[in-house]
Design an enzyme around this catalytic site. Structure first.
Site, PDB file in Angstrom:
ATOM      1  N   ARG A 121      -1.046  29.355  43.271  1.00  0.00           N
ATOM      2  CA  ARG A 121      -2.169  30.116  42.697  1.00  0.00           C
ATOM      3  C   ARG A 121      -3.057  30.712  43.786  1.00  0.00           C
ATOM      4  O   ARG A 121      -3.703  31.726  43.579  1.00  0.00           O
ATOM      5  CB  ARG A 121      -3.037  29.208  41.819  1.00  0.00           C
ATOM      6  CG  ARG A 121      -2.382  28.771  40.523  1.00  0.00           C
ATOM      7  CD  ARG A 121      -3.426  28.190  39.588  1.00  0.00           C
ATOM      8  NE  ARG A 121      -2.876  27.359  38.534  1.00  0.00           N
ATOM      9  CZ  ARG A 121      -2.414  27.815  37.371  1.00  0.00           C
ATOM     10  NH1 ARG A 121      -2.436  29.093  37.112  1.00  0.00           N
ATOM     11  NH2 ARG A 121      -1.944  26.982  36.465  1.00  0.00           N
ATOM     12  N   LYS A 158       2.935  42.979  31.330  1.00  0.00           N
ATOM     13  CA  LYS A 158       4.384  42.965  31.511  1.00  0.00           C
ATOM     14  C   LYS A 158       5.045  43.809  30.454  1.00  0.00           C
ATOM     15  O   LYS A 158       4.774  43.640  29.264  1.00  0.00           O
ATOM     16  CB  LYS A 158       4.876  41.524  31.358  1.00  0.00           C
ATOM     17  CG  LYS A 158       5.746  41.054  32.479  1.00  0.00           C
ATOM     18  CD  LYS A 158       6.340  39.717  32.148  1.00  0.00           C
ATOM     19  CE  LYS A 158       6.000  38.703  33.214  1.00  0.00           C
ATOM     20  NZ  LYS A 158       6.684  37.415  32.989  1.00  0.00           N
ATOM     21  N   ASP A 176      -4.798  36.603  33.091  1.00  0.00           N
ATOM     22  CA  ASP A 176      -4.024  37.059  34.247  1.00  0.00           C
ATOM     23  C   ASP A 176      -2.963  38.070  33.847  1.00  0.00           C
ATOM     24  O   ASP A 176      -2.810  39.100  34.466  1.00  0.00           O
ATOM     25  CB  ASP A 176      -3.397  35.857  34.988  1.00  0.00           C
ATOM     26  CG  ASP A 176      -2.681  34.886  34.051  1.00  0.00           C
ATOM     27  OD1 ASP A 176      -2.634  35.133  32.830  1.00  0.00           O
ATOM     28  OD2 ASP A 176      -2.173  33.864  34.544  1.00  0.00           O
ATOM     29  N   ASP A 230       2.067  38.829  28.324  1.00  0.00           N
ATOM     30  CA  ASP A 230       3.529  38.675  28.339  1.00  0.00           C
ATOM     31  C   ASP A 230       4.037  38.732  26.895  1.00  0.00           C
ATOM     32  O   ASP A 230       4.215  39.809  26.353  1.00  0.00           O
ATOM     33  CB  ASP A 230       3.853  37.357  29.055  1.00  0.00           C
ATOM     34  CG  ASP A 230       5.336  37.091  29.160  1.00  0.00           C
ATOM     35  OD1 ASP A 230       6.106  38.057  29.231  1.00  0.00           O
ATOM     36  OD2 ASP A 230       5.730  35.910  29.171  1.00  0.00           O
ATOM     37  N   ASP A 237       0.764  30.845  38.673  1.00  0.00           N
ATOM     38  CA  ASP A 237       1.421  29.679  39.281  1.00  0.00           C
ATOM     39  C   ASP A 237       2.905  29.609  38.953  1.00  0.00           C
ATOM     40  O   ASP A 237       3.398  30.276  38.044  1.00  0.00           O
ATOM     41  CB  ASP A 237       0.771  28.392  38.762  1.00  0.00           C
ATOM     42  CG  ASP A 237       1.129  28.124  37.303  1.00  0.00           C
ATOM     43  OD1 ASP A 237       1.004  29.057  36.493  1.00  0.00           O
ATOM     44  OD2 ASP A 237       1.547  26.996  36.986  1.00  0.00           O
TER      45      ASP A 237
HETATM   46  P1  5GP Z   1       1.853  35.087  26.652  1.00  0.00           P
HETATM   47  O1  5GP Z   1       1.209  34.161  25.696  1.00  0.00           O
HETATM   48  O2  5GP Z   1       1.365  36.525  26.587  1.00  0.00           O
HETATM   49  O3  5GP Z   1       3.335  35.004  26.619  1.00  0.00           O
HETATM   50  O4  5GP Z   1       1.613  34.525  28.076  1.00  0.00           O
HETATM   51  C1  5GP Z   1       0.457  34.561  28.709  1.00  0.00           C
HETATM   52  C2  5GP Z   1       0.402  33.474  29.746  1.00  0.00           C
HETATM   53  O5  5GP Z   1       1.699  33.071  30.225  1.00  0.00           O
HETATM   54  C3  5GP Z   1      -0.316  34.018  30.936  1.00  0.00           C
HETATM   55  O6  5GP Z   1      -1.687  33.820  30.807  1.00  0.00           O
HETATM   56  C4  5GP Z   1       0.299  33.238  32.071  1.00  0.00           C
HETATM   57  O7  5GP Z   1      -0.427  32.036  32.223  1.00  0.00           O
HETATM   58  C5  5GP Z   1       1.711  32.927  31.617  1.00  0.00           C
HETATM   59  N1  5GP Z   1       2.662  33.901  32.207  1.00  0.00           N
HETATM   60  C6  5GP Z   1       3.294  34.917  31.611  1.00  0.00           C
HETATM   61  N2  5GP Z   1       4.080  35.602  32.466  1.00  0.00           N
HETATM   62  C7  5GP Z   1       3.947  34.982  33.658  1.00  0.00           C
HETATM   63  C8  5GP Z   1       4.503  35.227  34.968  1.00  0.00           C
HETATM   64  O8  5GP Z   1       5.284  36.146  35.237  1.00  0.00           O
HETATM   65  N3  5GP Z   1       4.095  34.369  35.940  1.00  0.00           N
HETATM   66  C9  5GP Z   1       3.254  33.326  35.721  1.00  0.00           C
HETATM   67  N4  5GP Z   1       2.945  32.557  36.755  1.00  0.00           N
HETATM   68  N5  5GP Z   1       2.701  33.082  34.504  1.00  0.00           N
HETATM   69  C10 5GP Z   1       3.058  33.900  33.490  1.00  0.00           C
HETATM   70 MG    MG Z   2      -2.575  32.007  31.370  1.00  0.00          MG
END
Ligand code: 5GP
Ligand code: MG
Length: 175
Positions: A166, A132, A101, A104, A160
């Site tokens: 969702r 992001k 999705d 981040d 979510d």
């Molecule tokens: P990362 O491991 O890159 O930090 O995070 C990835 C996961 O964190 C994404 O797949 C998602 O599930 C969750 N995530 C990161 N940013 C957001 C956000 O702004 N909103 C939501 N709902 N989930 C996020």
């Molecule tokens: Mg995720």
């Protein structure tokens, strides 16, 4: 009948724009993998809607796997990835496209890609709906991005807040 409660936040990306962008992404992805064995690995639950909508436009011999991994609690990344051990799979000889999705901190995708490479994939690439703009905590790069966004917390279209929201059709930003 009472009206459903108004969802929180404001619309950032409307459903119609998501649909159009997915068709463009699917065209690019199809062209890129032409003639090569493709396995799509969707990261659950966040990529659920994005994964299905994208798959409708991919070639019929595309193979599908769903991995369930977690990192977020409420609005914060916990910094550790749970759930990886449940997923094996033999990817020898296959090109793997991870679908998520949102990119981040990069931690989720970093660990998932590493595991898929260990399992013999010929190539591993990443397609995310949202990218992001923030400092990554692990090296991760998306080869296909639906929409770059600012560093805000978003919900809807699979994303979510503590398991809710969702099913909203648009991506919404909370402030
Ligand atoms: P990362 O491991 O890159 O930090 O995070 C990835 C996961 O964190 C994404 O797949 C998602 O599930 C969750 N995530 C990161 N940013 C957001 C956000 O702004 N909103 C939501 N709902 N989930 C996020
Ligand atoms: Mg995720």
């Amino acid at each position: 009948m009472p009206a459903p409660p108004k969802p929180p936040g404001t619309v950032l990306i409307p459903a119609a724009r998501i649909r159009r962008r997915i068709r463009e992404l699917a065209r690019d992805i199809t062209k890129h993998y032409q003639g090569r064995p493709l396995t799509v690995v969707g990261l659950m639950n966040g990529s659920l809607f994005f994964l299905v909508d994208l798959l409708r436009h991919l070639p019929p011999d595309t193979q599908i796997e769903c991995w369930r991994v977690y990192s977020y609690k409420g609005r914060r990344s916990t910094g550790s990835i749970r759930g990886l051990d449940h997923h094996a799979g033999d990817y020898r000889g296959r090109h793997v496209l991870i679908i998520d999705d949102i990119l981040d901190t990069g931690l989720t995708v970093y660990h998932v890609s590493r595991k898929i490479r260990q399992n013999g994939a010929r190539s591993v690439k990443l397609c995310v709906l949202l990218d992001k703009k923030r400092k990554r905590r692990a090296p991760a790069k998306a080869h296909w991005v639906g929409f770059p966004i600012a560093d805000r917390f978003v919900i809807g279209y699979g994303l979510d807040l503590d398991h809710a929201y969702r099913t909203l059709p648009d991506v919404r930003a909370l402030d």
